[in-house]
Design a protein around this motif. Sequence first.
Motif, PDB file in Angstrom:
ATOM      1  N   THR A  69       0.819  -1.202   0.000  1.00 31.57           N
ATOM      2  CA  THR A  69       0.000   0.000   0.000  1.00 31.57           C
ATOM      3  C   THR A  69       0.856   1.256   0.000  1.00 31.57           C
ATOM      4  O   THR A  69       0.612   2.206  -0.753  1.00 31.57           O
ATOM      5  CB  THR A  69      -0.929   0.019   1.229  1.00 31.57           C
ATOM      6  OG1 THR A  69      -1.793  -1.107   1.167  1.00 31.57           O
ATOM      7  CG2 THR A  69      -1.749   1.298   1.283  1.00 31.57           C
ATOM      8  N   GLU A  74       0.352   3.318  -3.316  1.00 32.98           N
ATOM      9  CA  GLU A  74      -0.695   4.322  -3.151  1.00 32.98           C
ATOM     10  C   GLU A  74      -0.284   5.523  -2.325  1.00 32.98           C
ATOM     11  O   GLU A  74      -1.046   6.484  -2.217  1.00 32.98           O
ATOM     12  CB  GLU A  74      -1.937   3.661  -2.534  1.00 32.98           C
ATOM     13  CG  GLU A  74      -2.453   2.497  -3.355  1.00 32.98           C
ATOM     14  CD  GLU A  74      -3.642   1.829  -2.683  1.00 32.98           C
ATOM     15  OE1 GLU A  74      -4.333   2.497  -1.894  1.00 32.98           O
ATOM     16  OE2 GLU A  74      -3.863   0.637  -2.944  1.00 32.98           O
ATOM     17  N   SER A 108      -2.977   7.111   1.633  1.00 28.03           N
ATOM     18  CA  SER A 108      -3.776   5.894   1.547  1.00 28.03           C
ATOM     19  C   SER A 108      -3.337   4.899   2.604  1.00 28.03           C
ATOM     20  O   SER A 108      -4.160   4.220   3.227  1.00 28.03           O
ATOM     21  CB  SER A 108      -3.651   5.276   0.153  1.00 28.03           C
ATOM     22  OG  SER A 108      -4.428   4.106   0.055  1.00 28.03           O
ATOM     23  N   GLU A 134     -10.328   5.365  -2.056  1.00 20.50           N
ATOM     24  CA  GLU A 134      -9.144   4.821  -2.732  1.00 20.50           C
ATOM     25  C   GLU A 134      -9.440   4.338  -4.144  1.00 20.50           C
ATOM     26  O   GLU A 134      -8.508   4.106  -4.921  1.00 20.50           O
ATOM     27  CB  GLU A 134      -8.571   3.660  -1.909  1.00 20.50           C
ATOM     28  CG  GLU A 134      -7.929   4.080  -0.599  1.00 20.50           C
ATOM     29  CD  GLU A 134      -8.951   4.380   0.483  1.00 20.50           C
ATOM     30  OE1 GLU A 134      -8.579   5.080   1.456  1.00 20.50           O
ATOM     31  OE2 GLU A 134     -10.103   3.930   0.371  1.00 20.50           O
TER      32      GLU A 134
END
Length: 234
Positions: free
Chosen positions: A38, A42, A46, A194
């Motif tokens: 993650t 992202e 996030s 997201e």
Amino acid sequence: MTSNEQEDRRRPLASETVDALARSAYPTGNVIRRALLTLRQEGLKSFWFKLLSQCGYRRLLLLERALDEPVADVTPGLPVEIAMLAPDELDDYLVFRPGTTRREIASRLRSGDICFVARHQGRVVAAAWAAVQSVWVPFLGCRIDVTADEGHIYDKFTLPAFRGHGIANAVRTHHLRHMQRAGLRRATGAVLPENVSSLRDDSKGGFRVCGVLGRIKLGPWQRVFLMPPPRRRR
């Protein structure tokens, strides 16, 4: 716009839109591997919100679209036929979404929800549902209320191999026009912040963010809250 209710009172058509998105946005597996993935893919923001989610904080963006505005035509990149799912076509849907059950899908139809499906060469490759009554959201543990002049689009799903061709947008167009013919005033939806691609597509379809629906849960204690939409950066 929301109301807390006991889970055993919810109708069995529980909205899977956000659940399916949540499973992709919050993957299972080794915690450290998920966290690093993650953070790398992202970014820190996030990563932070997903960490909060694991600690009991979750939120969805609420979307709305006025139905007195024209609905633009959408031509998918692949030839598809879009039509409303009929009660005798449940087998086709179950092949498309094997994680669902015949009882659940039949219950949705009996309750008055409608489903438009897109078929490519006879095979269902995309679908979306719309409800005209409250929808239970397991991801947050609450209901999204739907008033008499609204339609709530949920459980949008496209097979991975058929994404990126605008098929979901075409399915949504059929829902919006069906709602217009029914005399409804507004279409609503909910999406994970997201899910950037879904937000982009919804924006092209005329939807705008109208609020943030969230949940804070600590053990047995839970609070559901509704906030104004986030401000845009100038």
